[in-house]
Motif scaffolding. Sequence first.
Motif, short mmCIF file in Angstrom:
data_model
loop_
_atom_site.label_atom_id
_atom_site.label_comp_id
_atom_site.label_asym_id
_atom_site.label_seq_id
_atom_site.Cartn_x
_atom_site.Cartn_y
_atom_site.Cartn_z
N TYR A 223 0.78 -3.23 3.59
CA TYR A 223 0.03 -2.69 4.88
C TYR A 223 -0.57 -2.02 4.05
CZ TYR A 223 3.76 -3.28 8.32
OH TYR A 223 4.96 -3.61 9.10
N PHE B 126 -3.56 1.33 4.73
CA PHE B 126 -4.32 2.59 5.87
C PHE B 126 -4.76 3.25 5.39
CE2 PHE B 126 0.80 2.42 7.11
CZ PHE B 126 1.17 2.28 6.43
N ARG C 39 1.55 -0.01 0.86
CA ARG C 39 2.44 1.00 1.17
C ARG C 39 3.52 -0.60 0.90
NH1 ARG C 39 6.11 -1.01 6.64
NH2 ARG C 39 8.19 0.10 5.17
N GLN D 57 12.03 1.64 -2.61
CA GLN D 57 10.64 1.98 -4.25
C GLN D 57 10.01 2.41 -2.68
OE1 GLN D 57 9.57 -0.97 -6.21
NE2 GLN D 57 12.43 -1.77 -7.25
N GLU D 58 10.30 2.18 -1.51
CA GLU D 58 9.86 2.18 -0.78
C GLU D 58 8.62 3.62 -0.71
OE1 GLU D 58 9.00 1.03 2.89
OE2 GLU D 58 7.79 1.91 2.33
N THR D 59 7.35 3.26 -1.07
CA THR D 59 6.49 4.07 -1.30
C THR D 59 4.63 4.00 -0.30
OG1 THR D 59 6.77 4.92 -3.18
CG2 THR D 59 5.32 5.50 -3.33
N GLN D 60 4.25 4.87 -0.48
CA GLN D 60 2.82 4.91 -0.17
C GLN D 60 1.89 5.31 -1.40
OE1 GLN D 60 1.02 5.56 3.52
NE2 GLN D 60 2.73 5.03 5.07
N TYR D 61 0.82 4.58 -1.42
CA TYR D 61 -0.02 5.15 -2.56
C TYR D 61 -1.30 5.44 -2.24
CZ TYR D 61 3.83 2.96 -5.79
OH TYR D 61 5.02 2.61 -6.54
N PHE D 62 -1.94 6.23 -2.16
CA PHE D 62 -3.52 7.10 -2.21
C PHE D 62 -4.18 6.34 -2.86
CE2 PHE D 62 -2.38 8.97 1.56
CZ PHE D 62 -0.69 9.59 1.92
N GLY D 63 -5.58 5.82 -2.52
CA GLY D 63 -6.45 5.96 -3.48
C GLY D 63 -7.34 7.23 -3.79
#
Lengths: 114, 117
Positions: A31, A33, A94, A100-106
Amino acid sequence: DAGITQSPRYKITETGRQVTLMCHQTWSHSYMFWYRQDLGHGLRLIYYSAAADITDKGEVPDGYVVSRSKTENFPLTLESATRSQTSVYFCASRLGAGNQETQYFGPGTRLLVL
Amino acid sequence: AQTVTQSQPEMSVQEAETVTLSCTYDTSENNYYLFWYKQPPSRQMILVIRQEAYKQQNATENRFSVNFQKAAKSFSLKISDSQLGDTAMYFCAFMKHGGGANSKLTFGKGITLSVRP
């Protein structure tokens, strides 16, 4: 370990021009975004992608186009930039794995449309 | 649709003291995740802490802990022993369990936290 990168970091353009913001991740997350951040609104979802060649609209998709030909890249194009698209744009990926569900951002791209 | 509300736009705390940031949310879902993200002046979005709704135990990460009240739909962040580096904007976020459209984050508008020396 580069993680998730965005380019350019800063962009100034003029109304009516086409602009493409790039996003690249090295984790092979399915995923990805695109969010935009504006004062008083927090972050709002523009588009997301569940996998290569699968994309769908988010909350504020008008005026934007995305593509995902490869898992690691998710470019966002403003077809004809408007002043209301002046914003900070964040790409995220994602890791969906239970606890460990997480979204990592640039790091974000600051776009100014004159 | 889910909504996330952070009603305090700004807070200030003395270094070494404890501060609590509030967040409420509205959903009809039973399984979901809640997050706090930190955004320092660099604008990088950094995950602070995650809570799974099915877990009754409150999540903790070093000086950061949450008070998760599922019935009240409340998810506050407590920062203990505040440090100057905690100065940042903090966002509360919600995500449904599952894939597809469920995987998007819904954010609150954020709160600006200033730690005073």
